[in-house]
Scaffold this motif. Structure first.
Motif, PDB file in Angstrom:
ATOM      1  N   ALA A 203      35.592  24.500   5.237  1.00 55.90           N
ATOM      2  CA  ALA A 203      35.541  24.963   3.258  1.00 55.90           C
ATOM      3  C   ALA A 203      34.275  24.293   3.304  1.00 55.90           C
ATOM      4  O   ALA A 203      33.799  23.682   3.757  1.00 55.90           O
ATOM      5  CB  ALA A 203      36.803  23.318   2.983  1.00 55.90           C
ATOM      6  N   CYS A 204      34.009  24.683   2.015  1.00 56.44           N
ATOM      7  CA  CYS A 204      32.759  24.395   1.472  1.00 56.44           C
ATOM      8  C   CYS A 204      32.545  22.572   1.415  1.00 56.44           C
ATOM      9  O   CYS A 204      33.768  22.290   0.724  1.00 56.44           O
ATOM     10  CB  CYS A 204      32.127  24.721   0.088  1.00 56.44           C
ATOM     11  SG  CYS A 204      30.743  24.280  -0.879  1.00 56.44           S
ATOM     12  N   PHE A 205      31.456  21.891   1.809  1.00 61.01           N
ATOM     13  CA  PHE A 205      31.720  20.141   1.628  1.00 61.01           C
ATOM     14  C   PHE A 205      32.026  20.409   0.489  1.00 61.01           C
ATOM     15  O   PHE A 205      31.807  19.181  -0.067  1.00 61.01           O
ATOM     16  CB  PHE A 205      30.862  19.827   2.688  1.00 61.01           C
ATOM     17  CG  PHE A 205      30.893  18.092   3.021  1.00 61.01           C
ATOM     18  CD1 PHE A 205      31.330  17.386   3.137  1.00 61.01           C
ATOM     19  CD2 PHE A 205      29.616  17.407   1.975  1.00 61.01           C
ATOM     20  CE1 PHE A 205      30.963  16.419   3.293  1.00 61.01           C
ATOM     21  CE2 PHE A 205      29.107  16.613   1.752  1.00 61.01           C
ATOM     22  CZ  PHE A 205      30.602  15.781   2.605  1.00 61.01           C
ATOM     23  N   TYR A 206      31.087  20.805  -0.159  1.00 55.63           N
ATOM     24  CA  TYR A 206      30.940  20.525  -1.821  1.00 55.63           C
ATOM     25  C   TYR A 206      31.573  20.462  -2.920  1.00 55.63           C
ATOM     26  O   TYR A 206      32.381  19.880  -3.742  1.00 55.63           O
ATOM     27  CB  TYR A 206      29.563  20.470  -2.359  1.00 55.63           C
ATOM     28  CG  TYR A 206      28.253  20.446  -1.552  1.00 55.63           C
ATOM     29  CD1 TYR A 206      28.122  18.769  -0.515  1.00 55.63           C
ATOM     30  CD2 TYR A 206      27.115  21.370  -0.610  1.00 55.63           C
ATOM     31  CE1 TYR A 206      27.071  18.133  -0.168  1.00 55.63           C
ATOM     32  CE2 TYR A 206      26.793  20.498   0.056  1.00 55.63           C
ATOM     33  CZ  TYR A 206      26.130  19.236  -0.018  1.00 55.63           C
ATOM     34  OH  TYR A 206      25.401  18.742   1.040  1.00 55.63           O
ATOM     35  N   CYS A 207      32.117  21.893  -2.965  1.00 54.07           N
ATOM     36  CA  CYS A 207      32.721  22.400  -3.677  1.00 54.07           C
ATOM     37  C   CYS A 207      34.349  23.054  -3.237  1.00 54.07           C
ATOM     38  O   CYS A 207      35.232  22.967  -4.332  1.00 54.07           O
ATOM     39  CB  CYS A 207      32.441  23.801  -4.438  1.00 54.07           C
ATOM     40  SG  CYS A 207      31.925  25.127  -3.495  1.00 54.07           S
ATOM     41  N   ARG A 208      34.795  22.766  -2.477  1.00 54.66           N
ATOM     42  CA  ARG A 208      35.728  22.997  -1.189  1.00 54.66           C
ATOM     43  C   ARG A 208      36.109  24.589  -1.207  1.00 54.66           C
ATOM     44  O   ARG A 208      38.364  23.743  -1.154  1.00 54.66           O
ATOM     45  CB  ARG A 208      36.857  22.158  -1.656  1.00 54.66           C
ATOM     46  CG  ARG A 208      36.480  20.220  -1.809  1.00 54.66           C
ATOM     47  CD  ARG A 208      35.746  19.616  -0.543  1.00 54.66           C
ATOM     48  NE  ARG A 208      37.185  19.829   0.183  1.00 54.66           N
ATOM     49  CZ  ARG A 208      36.713  20.125   1.647  1.00 54.66           C
ATOM     50  NH1 ARG A 208      35.514  20.028   2.681  1.00 54.66           N
ATOM     51  NH2 ARG A 208      37.566  20.418   2.729  1.00 54.66           N
ATOM     52  N   THR A 209      35.806  25.373  -1.494  1.00 61.86           N
ATOM     53  CA  THR A 209      36.282  26.751  -1.976  1.00 61.86           C
ATOM     54  C   THR A 209      36.308  27.567  -0.307  1.00 61.86           C
ATOM     55  O   THR A 209      35.891  26.470   0.921  1.00 61.86           O
ATOM     56  CB  THR A 209      35.058  27.409  -2.366  1.00 61.86           C
ATOM     57  OG1 THR A 209      34.449  27.039  -3.267  1.00 61.86           O
ATOM     58  CG2 THR A 209      35.226  28.992  -2.075  1.00 61.86           C
ATOM     59  N   ALA A 210      37.773  26.888   0.106  1.00 63.19           N
ATOM     60  CA  ALA A 210      38.023  27.147   1.425  1.00 63.19           C
ATOM     61  C   ALA A 210      37.457  28.613   1.860  1.00 63.19           C
ATOM     62  O   ALA A 210      37.215  29.936   1.506  1.00 63.19           O
ATOM     63  CB  ALA A 210      39.411  27.346   1.032  1.00 63.19           C
ATOM     64  N   ALA A 237      28.349  24.723   3.172  1.00 64.20           N
ATOM     65  CA  ALA A 237      28.439  25.071   1.806  1.00 64.20           C
ATOM     66  C   ALA A 237      27.894  26.307   1.642  1.00 64.20           C
ATOM     67  O   ALA A 237      27.952  27.063   2.581  1.00 64.20           O
ATOM     68  CB  ALA A 237      26.835  24.449   1.482  1.00 64.20           C
ATOM     69  N   CYS A 238      28.838  26.662   1.299  1.00 61.92           N
ATOM     70  CA  CYS A 238      28.323  28.196   0.328  1.00 61.92           C
ATOM     71  C   CYS A 238      27.106  28.319  -0.094  1.00 61.92           C
ATOM     72  O   CYS A 238      26.151  27.505  -0.096  1.00 61.92           O
ATOM     73  CB  CYS A 238      29.806  28.201  -0.968  1.00 61.92           C
ATOM     74  SG  CYS A 238      29.799  27.688  -2.163  1.00 61.92           S
ATOM     75  N   ASP A 239      26.927  30.040  -0.257  1.00 67.26           N
ATOM     76  CA  ASP A 239      26.411  29.933  -0.872  1.00 67.26           C
ATOM     77  C   ASP A 239      25.544  29.479  -1.756  1.00 67.26           C
ATOM     78  O   ASP A 239      24.106  28.875  -2.563  1.00 67.26           O
ATOM     79  CB  ASP A 239      26.086  31.997  -0.940  1.00 67.26           C
ATOM     80  CG  ASP A 239      25.166  32.206  -0.291  1.00 67.26           C
ATOM     81  OD1 ASP A 239      25.000  31.695   1.365  1.00 67.26           O
ATOM     82  OD2 ASP A 239      25.512  33.649  -0.010  1.00 67.26           O
ATOM     83  N   GLY A 240      26.485  29.980  -2.960  1.00 64.99           N
ATOM     84  CA  GLY A 240      26.595  28.640  -4.170  1.00 64.99           C
ATOM     85  C   GLY A 240      25.993  27.558  -4.184  1.00 64.99           C
ATOM     86  O   GLY A 240      25.389  27.000  -4.324  1.00 64.99           O
ATOM     87  N   CYS A 241      26.709  26.647  -3.693  1.00 65.01           N
ATOM     88  CA  CYS A 241      26.413  24.924  -3.303  1.00 65.01           C
ATOM     89  C   CYS A 241      24.942  25.114  -3.113  1.00 65.01           C
ATOM     90  O   CYS A 241      23.930  24.133  -3.601  1.00 65.01           O
ATOM     91  CB  CYS A 241      27.202  24.399  -2.777  1.00 65.01           C
ATOM     92  SG  CYS A 241      28.839  24.265  -3.636  1.00 65.01           S
ATOM     93  N   ASN A 242      24.324  25.775  -1.942  1.00 64.83           N
ATOM     94  CA  ASN A 242      22.936  26.218  -1.258  1.00 64.83           C
ATOM     95  C   ASN A 242      22.225  26.141  -1.566  1.00 64.83           C
ATOM     96  O   ASN A 242      21.504  25.339  -1.095  1.00 64.83           O
ATOM     97  CB  ASN A 242      23.664  26.467  -0.105  1.00 64.83           C
ATOM     98  CG  ASN A 242      22.105  26.576   0.873  1.00 64.83           C
ATOM     99  OD1 ASN A 242      22.685  24.889   1.995  1.00 64.83           O
ATOM    100  ND2 ASN A 242      22.143  27.368   1.720  1.00 64.83           N
TER     101      ASN A 242
HETATM  102 ZN   LIG Z   1      30.156  25.488  -2.848  1.00 60.45          ZN
END
Ligand SMILES: [Zn+2]
Length: 316
Positions: A203-210, A237-242
């Motif tokens: 999952a994304c470490f920040y937003c937890r998107t799986a 990290a997902c693209d958005g968070c990154n």
């Molecule tokens: Zn994210």
């Protein structure tokens, strides 16, 4: 050939008292030009624009990427540094030599920035390293050129060490010499750690998107502050968070989460290459080991704020 005079010239250059890092920047440009010269012999000629371009490229990384101060007070910094810092860019710390804002700074340095630097370069130096030509170009004649070319690695190392020693007085930041010497070439990629990170927590470490479709390996404490790919600091990290985090320091709950992640990763007996890396990398911290990680993180983040990095980032 007897190079006694050239040795004296460079030794006195490196010894001469410096109120500004510009002397190091000009010396670095001379060595870069001599090393990269197209012809093997004769004079090396550096136009004012070419020299300006070199200087702007060196200061770009130090100022925009690493946020290194170049003097005790802003007012004492070279004009090129203030010019670069004042650029009103929304995101980019990448070097884009063809962009107009870069050309503007190069033009500024070329027109204005050398008025004092070039004439003053040789003050306190017994023999000249270069001559000033029409239009403000500089020329390194055959003999000093041959000397600089033969000893380039040694002279460059000394110039960079002198520059770093000066910068170290004004900045509390890791890896000063490596940052001062950085030329834009990253040697390693962290993307190879995406697979083991995914196996541990997909999952994304920040937003937890799986299971994000596109995933990046991100440095929690900004890479441009640590200038290091230490495994304890790497997360998915997902693209958005990154894209939104860039070189911000994250909110403190992410630091706590990072400590927990590293503890549980290494508690499992440190199986696998990545967990071993995490374990080892934590022993290298100021407060070594998993128990000291939070303390080390707090200290590093405090330093990053003082160095001009923005903090308290959270996903939008
Ligand atoms: Zn994210």
């Amino acid at each position: 050939m007897d190079y006694a005079e050239e040795v004296r010239a460079w030794a006195s250059l490196l010894r001469s008292s410096k109120t500004s890092t510009l002397k190091f920047a000009v010396a670095r440009a001379i060595l870069d030009e001599v090393r990269d010269a197209a012809t093997a012999e004769g004079e090396v000629h550096i136009s004012r624009d070419r020299l300006s371009f070199r200087l702007v490229s060196y200061y770009w990384y130090q100022v925009r990427l690493f946020r290194l101060k170049q003097a005790a007070a802003e007012i004492q910094e070279p004009n090129v540094v203030r010019k670069l810092r004042d650029l009103n860019l929304t995101s980019d710390s990448k070097w884009h030599p063809s962009r107009s804002y870069i050309q503007d700074v190069v033009d500024f340095v070329s027109e204005d920035g050398f008025r004092e630097v070039i004439p003053r370069f040789h003050s306190g130096i017994e023999r000249t390293i270069f001559e000033v030509r029409a239009g403000g170009a500089i020329a390194i004649a055959g003999r000093p050129r041959a000397f600089a070319a033969a000893l380039e690695p040694l002279l460059m190392r000394s110039v960079m060490a002198g520059w770093a020693e000066q910068v170290e007085q004004y900045n509390l930041t890791p890896r000063v010499l490596a940052k001062v010497s950085f030329n834009g070439q990253r040697r390693t990629s962290v993307s190879k750690w995406a697979k083991p990170l995914r196996e541990f927590d997909d999952a994304c470490f920040y937003c937890r998107t799986a299971t994000p479709e596109r995933v990046q390996v991100d440095h929690v404490v900004p890479w441009s502050f640590l200038f290091d790919d230490a495994a304890w600091n790497l997360v998915l990290a997902c693209d958005g968070c990154n894209n939104s985090k860039r070189d911000w320091v994250p909110a403190s709950r992410f630091l706590t989460a990072l400590c927990e992640r590293n503890r549980s990763l290494t508690d499992q007996g440190a199986a696998g290459a990545f967990a071993k890396r995490v374990h080892f990398s934590m022993t290298q911290l100021p407060h070594g080991g998993a128990e000291g990680l939070k303390q080390s993180l707090d200290m590093l983040c405090e330093q990053a704020y003082l160095q001009g990095f923005s903090g308290d980032w959270s996903p939008s």
